[in-house]
Design a protein around this motif. Structure first.
Motif, PDB file in Angstrom:
ATOM      1  N   THR A  65      14.000   3.078  -4.698  1.00 58.37           N
ATOM      2  CA  THR A  65      12.986   2.816  -5.724  1.00 58.37           C
ATOM      3  C   THR A  65      12.384   4.076  -6.344  1.00 58.37           C
ATOM      4  O   THR A  65      12.070   4.097  -7.532  1.00 58.37           O
ATOM      5  N   VAL A  73       9.678  -1.166  -7.921  1.00 58.50           N
ATOM      6  CA  VAL A  73       8.609  -1.762  -7.120  1.00 58.50           C
ATOM      7  C   VAL A  73       7.624  -2.425  -8.063  1.00 58.50           C
ATOM      8  O   VAL A  73       7.134  -1.791  -9.009  1.00 58.50           O
ATOM      9  N   GLU A  74       7.355  -3.707  -7.821  1.00 57.66           N
ATOM     10  CA  GLU A  74       6.435  -4.438  -8.688  1.00 57.66           C
ATOM     11  C   GLU A  74       5.020  -3.897  -8.542  1.00 57.66           C
ATOM     12  O   GLU A  74       4.591  -3.515  -7.456  1.00 57.66           O
ATOM     13  N   LEU A 193       5.526 -10.609  -4.862  1.00 57.49           N
ATOM     14  CA  LEU A 193       6.404  -9.457  -4.687  1.00 57.49           C
ATOM     15  C   LEU A 193       7.801  -9.915  -4.310  1.00 57.49           C
ATOM     16  O   LEU A 193       7.963 -10.812  -3.490  1.00 57.49           O
ATOM     17  N   SER A 197      10.178  -5.008  -2.996  1.00 62.56           N
ATOM     18  CA  SER A 197       8.803  -4.512  -3.102  1.00 62.56           C
ATOM     19  C   SER A 197       8.034  -4.781  -1.810  1.00 62.56           C
ATOM     20  O   SER A 197       7.270  -3.935  -1.335  1.00 62.56           O
ATOM     21  N   TYR A 200       9.169  -2.452   0.820  1.00 59.46           N
ATOM     22  CA  TYR A 200       8.680  -1.110   0.490  1.00 59.46           C
ATOM     23  C   TYR A 200       7.273  -0.903   1.041  1.00 59.46           C
ATOM     24  O   TYR A 200       6.942   0.179   1.553  1.00 59.46           O
ATOM     25  N   TYR A 201       6.427  -1.935   0.910  1.00 61.50           N
ATOM     26  CA  TYR A 201       5.051  -1.831   1.384  1.00 61.50           C
ATOM     27  C   TYR A 201       4.917  -2.148   2.878  1.00 61.50           C
ATOM     28  O   TYR A 201       4.123  -1.517   3.583  1.00 61.50           O
TER      29      TYR A 201
END
Length: 338
Positions: A65, A73-74, A193, A197, A200-201
């Motif tokens: 990303t 990523v949103e 998401l 995404s 990712y978090y």
């Protein structure tokens, strides 16, 4: 003719994604069991294995990303949402994977899958407590059928390990809590998401949650052996398969729906139960096992059907509200023009 070909090709792609998900999901379960088993790879560190998965996922998500920018990523994440939703989701995700993988050290893959059938019961009970679900006679009956099926399947287990059952049930509770926090994130915080995404978090948070207990619980054991018996190629491939599984979930949901992934999950569970009897010596299925699991799966199917009707009615209600708002907007604009 062109429309028909397009429909057929779309159907083929959808089934291909479903087959990919079932294959990866089943394969990952067997792969983890193979890595953890003392008779195979002999890497008996489920906490360390799960930590490795989360670190690998964090690094790969960052590369995809932020470095190569293949995926996006949103937006919409805030510090408040991260602290109140993402951190609890990450902690519960870590708990689910850790306890679920640990259960494989004590019980067979098939029995672990049978115990997982209790998941809708845990999700529903916690959903009622959180105000996300409403208790009804129909849902009470469905939950009773699932619970009864799991009890029968457990009764039919020949070599039952209660330590393994406790670990697996802990993993089920962790997954149920994760799903509840996910629903709160979407419904109350209004943030949607995609899995990339979300990973990712969530992955870095889960890695931190796993690293702390790993230091106290498994690191001393690894130090005591005198050498960290790593299998770099196997463990890297195992982590890559985990990441590929998350991507397959994204593909299936994108081309179908969240309910389809649940139905595909039921098919996957049966595949895992039956194949594990052929692949692993510690798996001995009995008729009582299969009968109880069949009852539980029937309850899960009824639960999925109930959720489908609920989502469909909610969707039609939203469409009606949208149509009414459009009519009101049209009427007001005509009135202003007059």
């Amino acid at each position: 003719m062109a429309d028909r070909r397009s429909f057929l090709s779309e159907g083929v792609v959808t089934y291909a994604y479903l087959l990919l998900y079932i294959t990866l999901s089943s394969g990952q379960i067997f792969f983890n069991k193979w890595v953890l088993s003392s008779k195979e790879i002999n890497f008996p560190y489920p906490l360390g294995l799960t930590l490795l998965h989360m670190v690998f996922s964090s690094v790969l998500c960052f590369l995809l990303t932020k470095v190569f920018k293949i995926m996006k990523v949103e937006e919409g994440m805030t510090l408040e949402i991260y602290s109140t939703s993402v951190i609890p989701i990450g902690a519960m995700f870590a708990m689910t994977l850790w306890l679920g993988n640990t259960a494989y050290l004590y019980i067979s893959v098939a029995f672990a899958q049978m115990l997982k059938a209790i998941m809708p019961v845990a999700v529903f009970i916690l959903g009622v407590a959180a105000g996300l679900e409403v208790m009804s006679c129909r849902m009470l009956l469905i939950m009773s059928v699932i619970s009864f099926g799991v009890l029968v399947a457990s009764y039919g287990e020949i070599n039952i390990s209660w330590i393994g059952v406790v670990y697996q049930m802990g993993g089920v509770v962790g997954e149920a809590l994760r799903l509840i926090f996910m629903e709160i994130l979407v419904k109350r915080k209004g943030l949607k998401l995609n899995p990339i995404s979300l990973m990712y978090y969530v992955s870095p948070c889960s890695a931190i949650c796993l690293f702390i207990p790993w230091i106290f619980l498994e690191k001393p054991k690894m130090d005591a052996r005198g050498t960290w018996d790593f299998h770099p190629l196997i463990l890297t491939l195992n982590s890559l398969c985990t990441f590929a599984l998350n991507l397959s979930v994204f593909l299936v949901i994108t081309h179908t729906s969240a309910l389809t992934i649940r139905v595909a999950g039921v098919v996957k569970d049966w595949v895992v139960v039956l194949l594990s009897a052929l692949l692993f010596a510690d798996t001995k299925l009995t008729l009582i096992n299969l009968f109880g699991y069949g009852i539980a799966i029937a309850g899960v199917a009824a639960y999925n059907n109930h959720k489908l009707k609920k989502e469909a009615s909610r969707g039609s209600s939203n469409d009606e509200q949208h149509a009414e708002s459009m009519q009101l907007t049209s009427s007001s604009s005509l009135a202003s023009e007059k």
